[in-house]
Motif scaffolding. Structure first.
Motif, PDB file in Angstrom:
ATOM      1  N   GLN A 283       0.825  -1.206   0.000  1.00 49.12           N
ATOM      2  CA  GLN A 283       0.000   0.000   0.000  1.00 49.12           C
ATOM      3  C   GLN A 283       0.858   1.255   0.000  1.00 49.12           C
ATOM      4  O   GLN A 283       0.529   2.243  -0.673  1.00 49.12           O
ATOM      5  CB  GLN A 283      -0.923  -0.008   1.221  1.00 49.12           C
ATOM      6  N   ILE A 284       1.962   1.209   0.717  1.00 48.28           N
ATOM      7  CA  ILE A 284       2.894   2.345   0.704  1.00 48.28           C
ATOM      8  C   ILE A 284       3.421   2.566  -0.707  1.00 48.28           C
ATOM      9  O   ILE A 284       3.515   3.703  -1.193  1.00 48.28           O
ATOM     10  CB  ILE A 284       4.054   2.091   1.687  1.00 48.28           C
ATOM     11  N   ALA A 285       3.745   1.466  -1.389  1.00 50.59           N
ATOM     12  CA  ALA A 285       4.252   1.581  -2.755  1.00 50.59           C
ATOM     13  C   ALA A 285       3.190   2.143  -3.692  1.00 50.59           C
ATOM     14  O   ALA A 285       3.477   2.991  -4.541  1.00 50.59           O
ATOM     15  CB  ALA A 285       4.723   0.210  -3.246  1.00 50.59           C
ATOM     16  N   ILE A 286       1.957   1.677  -3.536  1.00 49.35           N
ATOM     17  CA  ILE A 286       0.875   2.180  -4.393  1.00 49.35           C
ATOM     18  C   ILE A 286       0.670   3.671  -4.175  1.00 49.35           C
ATOM     19  O   ILE A 286       0.590   4.455  -5.133  1.00 49.35           O
ATOM     20  CB  ILE A 286      -0.427   1.398  -4.100  1.00 49.35           C
ATOM     21  N   ASP A 287       0.581   4.074  -2.909  1.00 43.69           N
ATOM     22  CA  ASP A 287       0.356   5.488  -2.603  1.00 43.69           C
ATOM     23  C   ASP A 287       1.489   6.348  -3.147  1.00 43.69           C
ATOM     24  O   ASP A 287       1.254   7.395  -3.782  1.00 43.69           O
ATOM     25  CB  ASP A 287       0.232   5.696  -1.096  1.00 43.69           C
ATOM     26  N   GLY A 288       2.735   5.923  -2.906  1.00 44.85           N
ATOM     27  CA  GLY A 288       3.879   6.710  -3.374  1.00 44.85           C
ATOM     28  C   GLY A 288       3.943   6.800  -4.881  1.00 44.85           C
ATOM     29  O   GLY A 288       4.234   7.856  -5.449  1.00 44.85           O
ATOM     30  N   ALA A 289       3.649   5.677  -5.562  1.00 46.03           N
ATOM     31  CA  ALA A 289       3.721   5.656  -7.023  1.00 46.03           C
ATOM     32  C   ALA A 289       2.651   6.538  -7.642  1.00 46.03           C
ATOM     33  O   ALA A 289       2.920   7.351  -8.537  1.00 46.03           O
ATOM     34  CB  ALA A 289       3.581   4.217  -7.509  1.00 46.03           C
ATOM     35  N   LEU A 290       1.405   6.382  -7.187  1.00 47.96           N
ATOM     36  CA  LEU A 290       0.303   7.144  -7.782  1.00 47.96           C
ATOM     37  C   LEU A 290       0.396   8.632  -7.444  1.00 47.96           C
ATOM     38  O   LEU A 290       0.084   9.483  -8.288  1.00 47.96           O
ATOM     39  CB  LEU A 290      -1.035   6.567  -7.311  1.00 47.96           C
ATOM     40  N   ASP A 291       0.823   8.942  -6.219  1.00 40.59           N
ATOM     41  CA  ASP A 291       1.003  10.356  -5.870  1.00 40.59           C
ATOM     42  C   ASP A 291       2.087  10.994  -6.733  1.00 40.59           C
ATOM     43  O   ASP A 291       1.959  12.154  -7.167  1.00 40.59           O
ATOM     44  CB  ASP A 291       1.378  10.484  -4.397  1.00 40.59           C
ATOM     45  N   ALA A 292       3.152  10.236  -7.011  1.00 36.78           N
ATOM     46  CA  ALA A 292       4.235  10.759  -7.844  1.00 36.78           C
ATOM     47  C   ALA A 292       3.743  11.010  -9.265  1.00 36.78           C
ATOM     48  O   ALA A 292       4.059  12.044  -9.871  1.00 36.78           O
ATOM     49  CB  ALA A 292       5.414   9.785  -7.856  1.00 36.78           C
ATOM     50  N   LEU A 293       2.956  10.069  -9.808  1.00 39.01           N
ATOM     51  CA  LEU A 293       2.457  10.246 -11.169  1.00 39.01           C
ATOM     52  C   LEU A 293       1.489  11.430 -11.243  1.00 39.01           C
ATOM     53  O   LEU A 293       1.539  12.218 -12.199  1.00 39.01           O
ATOM     54  CB  LEU A 293       1.758   8.969 -11.634  1.00 39.01           C
ATOM     55  N   LYS A 294       0.653  11.586 -10.239  1.00 35.00           N
ATOM     56  CA  LYS A 294      -0.267  12.728 -10.206  1.00 35.00           C
ATOM     57  C   LYS A 294       0.517  14.034 -10.151  1.00 35.00           C
ATOM     58  O   LYS A 294       0.189  15.006 -10.845  1.00 35.00           O
ATOM     59  CB  LYS A 294      -1.189  12.603  -8.993  1.00 35.00           C
ATOM     60  N   MET A 295       1.565  14.065  -9.340  1.00 34.20           N
ATOM     61  CA  MET A 295       2.392  15.262  -9.226  1.00 34.20           C
ATOM     62  C   MET A 295       3.054  15.598 -10.552  1.00 34.20           C
ATOM     63  O   MET A 295       3.095  16.766 -10.975  1.00 34.20           O
ATOM     64  CB  MET A 295       3.443  15.054  -8.130  1.00 34.20           C
ATOM     65  N   LEU A 296       3.563  14.581 -11.257  1.00 30.38           N
ATOM     66  CA  LEU A 296       4.207  14.823 -12.548  1.00 30.38           C
ATOM     67  C   LEU A 296       3.208  15.380 -13.558  1.00 30.38           C
ATOM     68  O   LEU A 296       3.543  16.272 -14.349  1.00 30.38           O
ATOM     69  CB  LEU A 296       4.818  13.524 -13.074  1.00 30.38           C
ATOM     70  N   ARG A 297       1.984  14.858 -13.546  1.00 31.52           N
ATOM     71  CA  ARG A 297       0.969  15.373 -14.461  1.00 31.52           C
ATOM     72  C   ARG A 297       0.687  16.849 -14.178  1.00 31.52           C
ATOM     73  O   ARG A 297       0.516  17.652 -15.100  1.00 31.52           O
ATOM     74  CB  ARG A 297      -0.324  14.545 -14.313  1.00 31.52           C
ATOM     75  N   SER A 298       0.631  17.193 -12.903  1.00 35.74           N
ATOM     76  CA  SER A 298       0.344  18.587 -12.551  1.00 35.74           C
ATOM     77  C   SER A 298       1.460  19.528 -12.976  1.00 35.74           C
ATOM     78  O   SER A 298       1.230  20.723 -13.161  1.00 35.74           O
ATOM     79  CB  SER A 298       0.107  18.701 -11.041  1.00 35.74           C
ATOM     80  N   GLU A 299       2.664  18.972 -13.144  1.00 38.31           N
ATOM     81  CA  GLU A 299       3.800  19.798 -13.546  1.00 38.31           C
ATOM     82  C   GLU A 299       4.042  19.745 -15.058  1.00 38.31           C
ATOM     83  O   GLU A 299       5.085  20.171 -15.547  1.00 38.31           O
ATOM     84  CB  GLU A 299       5.056  19.357 -12.793  1.00 38.31           C
ATOM     85  N   GLY A 300       3.106  19.156 -15.779  1.00 37.63           N
ATOM     86  CA  GLY A 300       3.186  19.175 -17.232  1.00 37.63           C
ATOM     87  C   GLY A 300       3.903  18.006 -17.863  1.00 37.63           C
ATOM     88  O   GLY A 300       4.149  18.005 -19.072  1.00 37.63           O
TER      89      GLY A 300
END
Length: 580
Positions: free
Chosen positions: A375-392
């Motif tokens: 679950q830690i891996a899922i949260d970290g991975a998806l949060d990172a991808l969401k952050m990258l999308r927000s930064e273009g």
């Protein structure tokens, strides 16, 4: 009609009820090499059958078609011989011409030369058998591999049932093998592996199985044992014979072996449990100084479990957010861009520093912490991808590893889908990596069902560590997966290692035929990337691209890459553009 029959592509023959040829067309003459005049009045059994199939004159004379038996309603394919002595395959069809009693019935035979078709089918059959053999055997030693081991072991366990007859396992690891490889080279290492395989094969019974388990490890399965004493005797013989010097390249090479022993009993009938016991005892044999054997006992199992268990530290680490996620880029060589990232867990231990997954995940498995870590891996991975999308930074995916415990958890697919959608992402943005060993037991197990559900939900599923697992090729055909990740052990010695070249090329060809994507991990050097690209390896991962990094470092790294930062493997082969 006579003109049409004479020029038909198939051979046509009219026979009387006793098989004598009354008429034949040109195609039949071309097929057999006999002219119509030579054929007329003769029976085919007299000249078209190979010598070993020829009938006696009496049998030929007594021959008569039985038109009431129904035998003439089907095709038959027989081996014939031409006048020149050349063999060919002849497909025969029959029709009966009934003259309503005006005269005896006649038999029309339609003959077709199907030699090319038969030879193609036989070649395909041989190819399939060869592929199956290669899939189940190690290329270097010729021994069965993990795939063959799994099937053999399962069959023997089923055969033993609940009886008192045990199935023994020896887990053999060669001592000093790495030193031989490092000092004398891989050719010497290969020679040692072949030598060890021959020694072990010479010591086992006909019904035993010895297989190469990977690297310098071997597994020997011995069914039908009433007790552990026979296993200990076999282990002692192997250690003695493997300790004898072998000659290679004008010098003497001395190896040894450490062996772990396990024996199934009425309480232990699970293949994975027995293998784990053999693995535990092998580890203990190494700890005790190598060149010896240790057999499994419940007391030893408990001691090893206590020694390896760091449950209190793991529980605190999870509660204190010491487990974090690092992301390693995956680079698309064809498109010259980052395809995505793999999420990798790290333990920031307060006293031991950063621990890699191999150092704590086995303990997490034992202590039942894998779902929390996943679950830690899922949260970290998806949060990172969401952050990258927000930064273009668009068009990238994230890969997450999933344990057997989590994969078989009820509702896992729905929960993962919910986690994705709440972040404004889609299932196609996520790749789920699954180890081959998780799905070894068969099509109907829970893990295989979950993989099918993941694929149906839109997630991509890849087999991780491909090429060294139990089942390999079988899972490519029976699981709805979208790709594989070639294990770093196959990549690390490319392109110098010709055996690795052969295996990797075969994997790429097979995956191309099956429309599966391939990620090559462990790429560190330019020549590895060049070789992989030349044989169709488009996506690579490893220190040659970048080391795993915290999510906060990703945008800066991607921006530097856009601005022309050179990657460690950025030494293009001829006609290959530099990375952008």
């Amino acid at each position: 009609m006579a003109v049409i029959a004479q020029h038909a592509s198939d051979g046509l023959v009219i026979q009387d009820i006793h098989g004598r040829i009354e008429w034949s067309n040109s195609a039949y003459s071309r097929m057999t090499g006999y002219s119509a005049e030579e054929l007329r009045g003769r029976r085919p059994q007299e000249f078209v059958l190979p010598p070993e199939d020829r009938l006696t004159p009496e049998e030929i004379e007594d021959f008569k078609y039985d038109i009431s038996s129904g035998a003439l309603d089907s095709f038959e394919i027989i081996r014939n011989v031409r006048k020149s002595g050349e063999f060919f395959w002849n497909q025969l069809g029959f029709a009966v011409v009934d003259h309503n009693g005006a005269r005896a019935p006649q038999i029309v035979v339609i003959a077709r030369d199907v030699t090319e078709q038969i030879e193609r089918e036989e070649a395909l059959k041989r190819a399939k058998q060869d592929i199956q053999h290669r899939a189940e055997h190690d290329l270097l030693t010729g021994l069965p591999n993990r795939m063959k081991l799994a099937g053999f072991f399962s069959r023997e366990l089923r055969a033993a049932g609940d009886s008192k007859i045990g199935i023994g396992v020896l887990h053999v690891d060669l001592d000093r093998f790495k030193k031989i490889n490092d000092t004398l080279g891989h050719d010497a290492g290969d020679a040692v592996l072949v030598h060890a395989a021959k020694v072990m094969s010479a010591q086992i019974r006909m019904k035993d199985l010895v297989c190469r388990f990977g690297g310098d490890e071997f597994i020997i399965v011995c069914p039908g044992l009433p007790g552990v004493e026979a296993l200990e005797a076999l282990a002692a013989r192997l250690i003695k014979r493997l300790a004898k010097p072998m000659q290679w390249g004008g010098q003497s090479i001395v190896i040894g072996a450490s062996i772990g022993i396990a024996l199934s009993n009425s309480q232990t009938r699970d293949q994975n449990d027995i293998m784990k016991q053999a693995d535990i005892t092998l580890y203990e044999a190494k700890n005790r100084g190598r060149n010896g054997y240790v057999r499994y006992t419940s007391e030893l199992g408990e001691m090893v479990a206590r020694r390896n268990a760091i449950s209190s530290d793991l529980g605190r680490a999870i509660a204190s957010n010491e487990i974090s996620v690092a992301l390693q880029p995956q680079f698309d060589l064809t498109r010259n861009r980052v395809r995505g990232f793999e999420a990798l867990v790290r333990w920031n231990h307060p006293s031991r520093g950063v621990l890699l997954p191999a150092e704590f995940l086995p303990a997490a498995e034992i202590q039942g912490c894998m779902q929390a870590i996943d679950q830690i891996a899922i949260d970290g991975a998806l949060d990172a991808l969401k952050m990258l999308r927000s930064e273009g930074h668009e068009g990238m995916s994230v890969s997450i590893n999933v344990s057997a415990r989590t994969l078989t958890q009820k509702g896992y697919v729905d929960k993962l889908k919910w986690e994705v959608e709440t972040r404004g992402l889609e299932p196609r943005d996520v790749v789920v990596e699954v180890l081959e060993t998780i799905v070894i037991e068969g099509r109907d197990n829970v893990a295989a069902q979950t993989i099918a559900a993941l694929s149906e939900a839109g997630f991509a599923v890849e087999l991780d560590d491909f090429g060294i697992g139990y089942s390999g090729l079988v899972n490519l055909t029976r699981l709805p997966i979208q790709g594989v990740k070639i294990d770093r052990s196959l990549v690390q010695d490319l392109p110098a290692d010709t055996t690795a070249q052969t295996v990797v090329r075969a994997i790429f060809r097979l995956c191309e035929d099956l429309d599966l994507s391939v990620v090559s991990e462990g790429v560190e050097r330019a020549e590895q990337a060049q070789f992989l690209q030349q044989i169709g390896g488009h996506v690579i991962q490893g220190f040659g691209i970048a080391r795993p990094m915290p999510a906060r470092d990703l945008p800066g790294w991607l921006n530097r890459l856009r601005e022309g930062m050179t990657l460690p493997v950025a030494e293009p082969a001829p006609n290959v553009r530099r990375f952008q």
